[in-house]
Write a protein that holds these residues in place. Structure first.
Motif, PDB file in Angstrom:
ATOM      1  N   ASP A 147     -35.775 -38.653  54.927  1.00 17.37           N
ATOM      2  CA  ASP A 147     -36.571 -38.609  53.608  1.00 17.37           C
ATOM      3  C   ASP A 147     -37.959 -37.818  53.839  1.00 17.37           C
ATOM      4  O   ASP A 147     -37.796 -37.246  52.957  1.00 17.37           O
ATOM      5  CB  ASP A 147     -37.174 -39.918  53.215  1.00 17.37           C
ATOM      6  N   ARG A 148     -38.153 -37.247  54.991  1.00 19.92           N
ATOM      7  CA  ARG A 148     -39.735 -36.547  55.127  1.00 19.92           C
ATOM      8  C   ARG A 148     -39.576 -35.022  55.034  1.00 19.92           C
ATOM      9  O   ARG A 148     -39.628 -34.123  54.696  1.00 19.92           O
ATOM     10  CB  ARG A 148     -40.259 -36.880  56.374  1.00 19.92           C
ATOM     11  N   ILE A 149     -38.109 -34.641  55.329  1.00 18.91           N
ATOM     12  CA  ILE A 149     -37.224 -33.053  55.695  1.00 18.91           C
ATOM     13  C   ILE A 149     -36.749 -32.629  54.094  1.00 18.91           C
ATOM     14  O   ILE A 149     -37.235 -31.644  54.192  1.00 18.91           O
ATOM     15  CB  ILE A 149     -36.309 -33.003  57.158  1.00 18.91           C
ATOM     16  N   MET A 163     -33.060 -24.276  62.805  1.00 13.48           N
ATOM     17  CA  MET A 163     -31.272 -24.202  61.960  1.00 13.48           C
ATOM     18  C   MET A 163     -31.448 -22.952  62.765  1.00 13.48           C
ATOM     19  O   MET A 163     -32.721 -22.579  62.320  1.00 13.48           O
ATOM     20  CB  MET A 163     -31.657 -24.421  60.682  1.00 13.48           C
ATOM     21  N   ARG A 164     -30.486 -22.010  63.264  1.00 16.47           N
ATOM     22  CA  ARG A 164     -30.912 -20.771  63.886  1.00 16.47           C
ATOM     23  C   ARG A 164     -30.235 -20.170  62.458  1.00 16.47           C
ATOM     24  O   ARG A 164     -29.405 -20.676  61.234  1.00 16.47           O
ATOM     25  CB  ARG A 164     -29.806 -20.524  64.290  1.00 16.47           C
ATOM     26  N   ILE A 165     -30.827 -18.807  62.469  1.00 15.40           N
ATOM     27  CA  ILE A 165     -30.930 -17.894  60.607  1.00 15.40           C
ATOM     28  C   ILE A 165     -28.859 -17.314  61.335  1.00 15.40           C
ATOM     29  O   ILE A 165     -29.159 -16.048  62.188  1.00 15.40           O
ATOM     30  CB  ILE A 165     -31.186 -16.929  60.706  1.00 15.40           C
ATOM     31  N   GLU A 166     -28.354 -17.998  59.864  1.00 12.48           N
ATOM     32  CA  GLU A 166     -26.713 -17.495  60.427  1.00 12.48           C
ATOM     33  C   GLU A 166     -27.727 -16.199  60.126  1.00 12.48           C
ATOM     34  O   GLU A 166     -26.951 -15.763  58.543  1.00 12.48           O
ATOM     35  CB  GLU A 166     -25.786 -17.622  59.877  1.00 12.48           C
ATOM     36  N   GLU A 167     -26.997 -15.028  60.530  1.00 13.38           N
ATOM     37  CA  GLU A 167     -26.213 -13.626  59.945  1.00 13.38           C
ATOM     38  C   GLU A 167     -25.347 -12.974  60.727  1.00 13.38           C
ATOM     39  O   GLU A 167     -24.632 -13.242  61.997  1.00 13.38           O
ATOM     40  CB  GLU A 167     -27.410 -12.060  60.816  1.00 13.38           C
ATOM     41  N   ARG A 168     -24.415 -12.228  59.462  1.00 15.08           N
ATOM     42  CA  ARG A 168     -23.223 -11.972  59.447  1.00 15.08           C
ATOM     43  C   ARG A 168     -23.496 -10.571  59.676  1.00 15.08           C
ATOM     44  O   ARG A 168     -22.219  -9.998  59.715  1.00 15.08           O
ATOM     45  CB  ARG A 168     -22.478 -12.116  58.719  1.00 15.08           C
ATOM     46  N   GLU A 169     -23.919  -9.904  59.339  1.00 17.30           N
ATOM     47  CA  GLU A 169     -24.302  -8.446  59.359  1.00 17.30           C
ATOM     48  C   GLU A 169     -24.562  -7.579  60.563  1.00 17.30           C
ATOM     49  O   GLU A 169     -24.914  -7.838  61.197  1.00 17.30           O
ATOM     50  CB  GLU A 169     -25.956  -7.651  58.838  1.00 17.30           C
ATOM     51  N   GLY A 170     -23.425  -6.820  60.506  1.00 16.84           N
ATOM     52  CA  GLY A 170     -23.550  -5.526  61.469  1.00 16.84           C
ATOM     53  C   GLY A 170     -22.425  -4.670  61.338  1.00 16.84           C
ATOM     54  O   GLY A 170     -22.541  -4.438  60.626  1.00 16.84           O
ATOM     55  N   PRO A 171     -22.625  -3.796  62.187  1.00 14.29           N
ATOM     56  CA  PRO A 171     -22.102  -2.335  61.952  1.00 14.29           C
ATOM     57  C   PRO A 171     -20.199  -2.581  60.872  1.00 14.29           C
ATOM     58  O   PRO A 171     -19.785  -3.633  61.656  1.00 14.29           O
ATOM     59  CB  PRO A 171     -20.889  -1.531  63.592  1.00 14.29           C
ATOM     60  N   ARG A 220     -38.952 -28.995  52.828  1.00 17.09           N
ATOM     61  CA  ARG A 220     -38.120 -27.960  52.557  1.00 17.09           C
ATOM     62  C   ARG A 220     -37.946 -28.107  51.410  1.00 17.09           C
ATOM     63  O   ARG A 220     -37.831 -26.778  50.628  1.00 17.09           O
ATOM     64  CB  ARG A 220     -36.362 -28.348  52.710  1.00 17.09           C
ATOM     65  N   ARG A 221     -37.860 -29.044  50.676  1.00 20.88           N
ATOM     66  CA  ARG A 221     -38.447 -28.089  49.048  1.00 20.88           C
ATOM     67  C   ARG A 221     -39.153 -27.366  48.414  1.00 20.88           C
ATOM     68  O   ARG A 221     -39.984 -26.829  47.856  1.00 20.88           O
ATOM     69  CB  ARG A 221     -38.727 -29.892  47.995  1.00 20.88           C
ATOM     70  N   SER A 264     -30.423 -32.866  55.952  1.00 20.84           N
ATOM     71  CA  SER A 264     -29.969 -33.220  57.808  1.00 20.84           C
ATOM     72  C   SER A 264     -30.651 -31.701  58.505  1.00 20.84           C
ATOM     73  O   SER A 264     -30.230 -31.746  59.538  1.00 20.84           O
ATOM     74  CB  SER A 264     -28.840 -33.007  57.149  1.00 20.84           C
ATOM     75  N   GLY A 265     -31.266 -30.886  58.065  1.00 22.16           N
ATOM     76  CA  GLY A 265     -31.805 -29.441  58.822  1.00 22.16           C
ATOM     77  C   GLY A 265     -33.124 -29.867  59.372  1.00 22.16           C
ATOM     78  O   GLY A 265     -33.970 -29.482  59.039  1.00 22.16           O
ATOM     79  N   SER A 266     -32.689 -30.497  60.474  1.00 17.44           N
ATOM     80  CA  SER A 266     -33.536 -31.140  61.394  1.00 17.44           C
ATOM     81  C   SER A 266     -33.306 -30.806  62.756  1.00 17.44           C
ATOM     82  O   SER A 266     -32.390 -31.214  63.117  1.00 17.44           O
ATOM     83  CB  SER A 266     -35.396 -31.763  60.980  1.00 17.44           C
ATOM     84  N   ASN A 267     -33.826 -30.606  63.967  1.00 18.30           N
ATOM     85  CA  ASN A 267     -33.515 -30.252  65.095  1.00 18.30           C
ATOM     86  C   ASN A 267     -34.262 -31.559  65.669  1.00 18.30           C
ATOM     87  O   ASN A 267     -34.650 -31.394  66.825  1.00 18.30           O
ATOM     88  CB  ASN A 267     -33.804 -29.337  66.037  1.00 18.30           C
ATOM     89  N   ASP A 268     -35.514 -31.850  64.812  1.00 22.27           N
ATOM     90  CA  ASP A 268     -36.845 -32.970  65.370  1.00 22.27           C
ATOM     91  C   ASP A 268     -36.576 -33.856  65.478  1.00 22.27           C
ATOM     92  O   ASP A 268     -36.101 -35.209  64.511  1.00 22.27           O
ATOM     93  CB  ASP A 268     -37.901 -32.217  64.875  1.00 22.27           C
ATOM     94  N   GLU A 269     -35.800 -35.075  66.787  1.00 19.79           N
ATOM     95  CA  GLU A 269     -35.574 -36.398  66.823  1.00 19.79           C
ATOM     96  C   GLU A 269     -36.502 -36.634  66.027  1.00 19.79           C
ATOM     97  O   GLU A 269     -36.071 -38.302  65.806  1.00 19.79           O
ATOM     98  CB  GLU A 269     -35.164 -36.754  68.377  1.00 19.79           C
TER      99      GLU A 269
END
Length: 252
Positions: A71-73, A1-9, A77-78, A61-66
């Motif tokens: 249940d594990r994630i 999951m990429r860090i969604e950064e909106r900050e900018g000039p 994440r907790r 649902s937050g994993s790119n690992d197939e």
């Protein structure tokens, strides 16, 4: 999951430098709180503000690992969120049981947020901006942001909404301000120069989402560059920007 950064000039912003007694972050997923307001909440916690987190989904649902399962994630994440919250200095951590990607802006969810507000009584709430147009906005983020805004006004405020909560001793409550992160048009900025290291340390606890994040890593430099661009033209090095609105007061 990429860090969604909106900050900018951005255009010159008003500096938001007052620190309230209590603040709350309401976010859709584990790690959103640190991404959206980790510098500000870390700074405020270090200066005596009581910080409450409400994390609305399990991150299932937050994993790119197939090879990963839901249940594990969820368990991973907790634990990550608990560790990150400890780094920030969070006093109260509420983790709601909604599945990742299935968060609905319905009455049940609204009642959960109203209950959290009436319980922890924050002066300021940070959350996702549900009204972004300049780019994609996760559905869970939209539903969280709009539900928080609805909960603040009028539902947490007025005693005839969710009256069953009053029977449990939860009195109506007026939140002073809501600050939306990743806004298209922010209007305030917080100086996080002294807390950006702690923000990065907290984010690094979410290793399943941001693997390899350490101080001086490539991701670290990217975070600092974006926070530096927010502070452009301000008398400090790093900033977090928000769209701040003041809640409507009860008519007298």
């Amino acid at each position: 999951m990429r860090i969604e950064e909106r900050e900018g000039p951005v255009a010159q912003l008003e500096q938001f430098d007052e620190i309230p007694e209590r603040a709350m972050v309401v976010c859709a997923h584990p790690d959103d709180a640190e991404i959206g307001a980790g510098g500000t909440t870390s700074l405020w916690a270090a200066n005596g503000c009581e910080i409450s987190y409400v994390v609305c989904t399990t991150g299932s649902s937050g994993s790119n690992d197939e090879g990963m399962t839901s249940d594990r994630i969820v368990d991973i994440r907790r634990r990550e969120q608990e560790e990150a919250a400890a780094v920030i200095g969070v006093s109260n951590l509420v983790m709601l049981p909604y599945p990742d990607g299935m968060l609905e802006a319905n009455r049940e969810f609204l009642g959960d947020i109203v209950k959290a507000i009436r319980t922890h009584r924050p002066d300021v709430i940070f959350t996702h901006d549900p009204f972004r147009f300049d780019g994609f906005n996760h559905r869970d983020h939209r539903n969280t942001g709009i539900t928080v805004q609805d909960a603040v006004y009028p539902y947490a405020r007025d005693h005839l909404h969710f009256p069953e909560q009053l029977k449990d001793g939860l009195e109506p409550y007026i939140v002073s301000d809501v600050c939306f992160w990743h806004a298209d048009k922010p209007n305030v900025v917080v100086d996080i120069t002294t807390s950006i290291d702690n923000r990065i340390d907290a984010l690094s606890k979410h290793a399943s989402q941001v693997p390899g994040l350490t101080r001086q890593s490539g991701s670290d430099r990217g975070i600092r560059d974006r926070a530096r661009s927010v502070a452009e033209g301000m008398p400090f090095e790093y900033g977090e920007a928000f769209r701040r609105i003041s809640a409507r007061r009860r008519r007298r």
